[in-house]
Design a protein around this motif. Structure first.
Motif, PDB file in Angstrom:
ATOM      1  N   ILE A 284       0.885  -1.166   0.000  1.00 58.08           N
ATOM      2  CA  ILE A 284       0.000   0.000   0.000  1.00 58.08           C
ATOM      3  C   ILE A 284       0.919   1.211   0.000  1.00 58.08           C
ATOM      4  CG2 ILE A 284      -1.829   1.261   1.188  1.00 58.08           C
ATOM      5  CD1 ILE A 284      -2.643  -1.466   2.434  1.00 58.08           C
ATOM      6  N   GLY A 285       0.887   1.937  -1.107  1.00 57.33           N
ATOM      7  CA  GLY A 285       1.813   3.041  -1.306  1.00 57.33           C
ATOM      8  C   GLY A 285       1.446   4.285  -0.532  1.00 57.33           C
ATOM      9  N   TYR A 286       2.340   5.230  -0.588  1.00 51.75           N
ATOM     10  CA  TYR A 286       2.227   6.516   0.093  1.00 51.75           C
ATOM     11  C   TYR A 286       0.921   7.229  -0.257  1.00 51.75           C
ATOM     12  CZ  TYR A 286       4.036  11.053   1.774  1.00 51.75           C
ATOM     13  OH  TYR A 286       4.234  12.228   2.434  1.00 51.75           O
ATOM     14  N   ASP A 287       0.449   7.023  -1.494  1.00 49.72           N
ATOM     15  CA  ASP A 287      -0.782   7.679  -1.944  1.00 49.72           C
ATOM     16  C   ASP A 287      -2.017   6.799  -1.750  1.00 49.72           C
ATOM     17  OD1 ASP A 287      -0.403   5.723  -3.875  1.00 49.72           O
ATOM     18  OD2 ASP A 287      -0.653   7.084  -5.578  1.00 49.72           O
ATOM     19  N   GLY A 288      -1.849   5.639  -1.110  1.00 52.31           N
ATOM     20  CA  GLY A 288      -2.971   4.742  -0.861  1.00 52.31           C
ATOM     21  C   GLY A 288      -3.171   3.672  -1.918  1.00 52.31           C
ATOM     22  N   THR A 289      -2.375   3.712  -2.985  1.00 48.21           N
ATOM     23  CA  THR A 289      -2.475   2.705  -4.037  1.00 48.21           C
ATOM     24  C   THR A 289      -2.172   1.327  -3.455  1.00 48.21           C
ATOM     25  OG1 THR A 289      -1.718   4.330  -5.643  1.00 48.21           O
ATOM     26  CG2 THR A 289      -1.614   2.027  -6.311  1.00 48.21           C
ATOM     27  N   HIS A 290      -2.981   0.331  -3.805  1.00 54.15           N
ATOM     28  CA  HIS A 290      -2.835  -1.024  -3.263  1.00 54.15           C
ATOM     29  C   HIS A 290      -2.616  -2.017  -4.402  1.00 54.15           C
ATOM     30  CE1 HIS A 290      -4.905  -4.609  -1.068  1.00 54.15           C
ATOM     31  NE2 HIS A 290      -3.598  -4.723  -1.043  1.00 54.15           N
ATOM     32  N   HIS A 291      -1.585  -2.829  -4.253  1.00 57.98           N
ATOM     33  CA  HIS A 291      -1.324  -3.899  -5.224  1.00 57.98           C
ATOM     34  C   HIS A 291      -1.135  -5.201  -4.470  1.00 57.98           C
ATOM     35  CE1 HIS A 291      -1.092  -1.245  -8.643  1.00 57.98           C
ATOM     36  NE2 HIS A 291      -0.504  -0.395  -7.821  1.00 57.98           N
ATOM     37  N   HIS A 292      -1.724  -6.250  -5.007  1.00 56.15           N
ATOM     38  CA  HIS A 292      -1.707  -7.573  -4.376  1.00 56.15           C
ATOM     39  C   HIS A 292      -0.961  -8.556  -5.264  1.00 56.15           C
ATOM     40  CE1 HIS A 292      -3.004 -11.058  -2.130  1.00 56.15           C
ATOM     41  NE2 HIS A 292      -3.410 -11.600  -3.268  1.00 56.15           N
ATOM     42  N   GLY A 293      -0.013  -9.241  -4.674  1.00 52.68           N
ATOM     43  CA  GLY A 293       0.726 -10.287  -5.381  1.00 52.68           C
ATOM     44  C   GLY A 293       2.051  -9.778  -5.920  1.00 52.68           C
ATOM     45  N   ARG A 294       3.058 -10.624  -5.804  1.00 49.52           N
ATOM     46  CA  ARG A 294       4.410 -10.260  -6.234  1.00 49.52           C
ATOM     47  C   ARG A 294       4.449  -9.825  -7.691  1.00 49.52           C
ATOM     48  NH1 ARG A 294       8.209 -14.932  -5.461  1.00 49.52           N
ATOM     49  NH2 ARG A 294       8.211 -14.299  -3.287  1.00 49.52           N
ATOM     50  N   LEU A 295       3.747 -10.519  -8.569  1.00 51.78           N
ATOM     51  CA  LEU A 295       3.774 -10.169  -9.993  1.00 51.78           C
ATOM     52  C   LEU A 295       3.117  -8.817 -10.254  1.00 51.78           C
ATOM     53  CD1 LEU A 295       3.041 -13.650 -11.610  1.00 51.78           C
ATOM     54  CD2 LEU A 295       5.253 -12.491 -11.325  1.00 51.78           C
ATOM     55  N   ALA A 296       2.010  -8.536  -9.574  1.00 51.36           N
ATOM     56  CA  ALA A 296       1.344  -7.243  -9.741  1.00 51.36           C
ATOM     57  C   ALA A 296       2.210  -6.110  -9.191  1.00 51.36           C
ATOM     58  CB  ALA A 296      -0.020  -7.253  -9.047  1.00 51.36           C
ATOM     59  N   ILE A 297       2.887  -6.370  -8.077  1.00 49.51           N
ATOM     60  CA  ILE A 297       3.788  -5.370  -7.499  1.00 49.51           C
ATOM     61  C   ILE A 297       4.922  -5.066  -8.477  1.00 49.51           C
ATOM     62  CG2 ILE A 297       5.474  -4.961  -5.648  1.00 49.51           C
ATOM     63  CD1 ILE A 297       3.530  -6.654  -3.826  1.00 49.51           C
TER      64      ILE A 297
END
Length: 154
Positions: free
Chosen positions: A41-54
């Motif tokens: 969950i990034g500084y701006d609130g962006t959320h990514h799930h899973g190593r590949l998506a990250i």
């Protein structure tokens, strides 16, 4: 810093690898720090799930933006449950081309790490929370000075 975890060195090295990957602008290196089903969950609130998506998200970010570099101080590492640890750090950001941290971009990194077996730790969740400390500007100023001291260290 307080430390009450037997795998303190490995957990700090894991966080260091995350910072190093970020500072080298390598989505693959950052993502390698995460569990397969990890979250960021990034500084701006962006959320990514899973190593590949990250990895994919960071490749896009690093490819299209000049990102700031991190410098950080680990504040604590402690056990949450067997095979689960919590690391809390305060980080500053050094904008591209600058030689100093920008107090307005201080962040708290909260890292939940899991032992995948054999002492191989991976990040399950990393959340970056802005550390504006509007009610405590002296704390923000103290962190700025602490991070500047790290920049001045050989």
């Amino acid at each position: 810093m307080t430390s009450a975890h037997p795998s303190d060195a490995q957990l700090q090295a894991l966080y260091g690898a995350y910072l190093d990957g970020w500072n080298r602008r390598s989505g693959a290196a950052v993502a390698a720090c995460f569990a397969d089903d990890g979250d960021i969950i990034g500084y701006d609130g962006t959320h990514h799930h899973g190593r590949l998506a990250i990895a994919a998200h960071l490749r896009q970010i690093f490819g299209s933006h000049q990102t700031a570099a991190y410098i950080a101080v680990v504040r604590s590492v402690r056990a949450m449950a067997p095979g689960v640890a919590l690391l809390v750090a305060h980080a500053g950001m050094i904008p591209p081309g600058a030689g100093d941290v920008e107090a307005q971009f201080h962040t708290v990194h909260t890292v939940v790490a899991v032992d995948e077996g054999g002492g191989r730790w991976r990040i399950q969740l990393l959340q970056a929370t802005p550390a504006a400390w509007h009610q405590h500007p002296e704390a923000r100023d103290a962190l700025t000075e602490e991070l500047r001291g790290l920049l001045a260290s050989p």
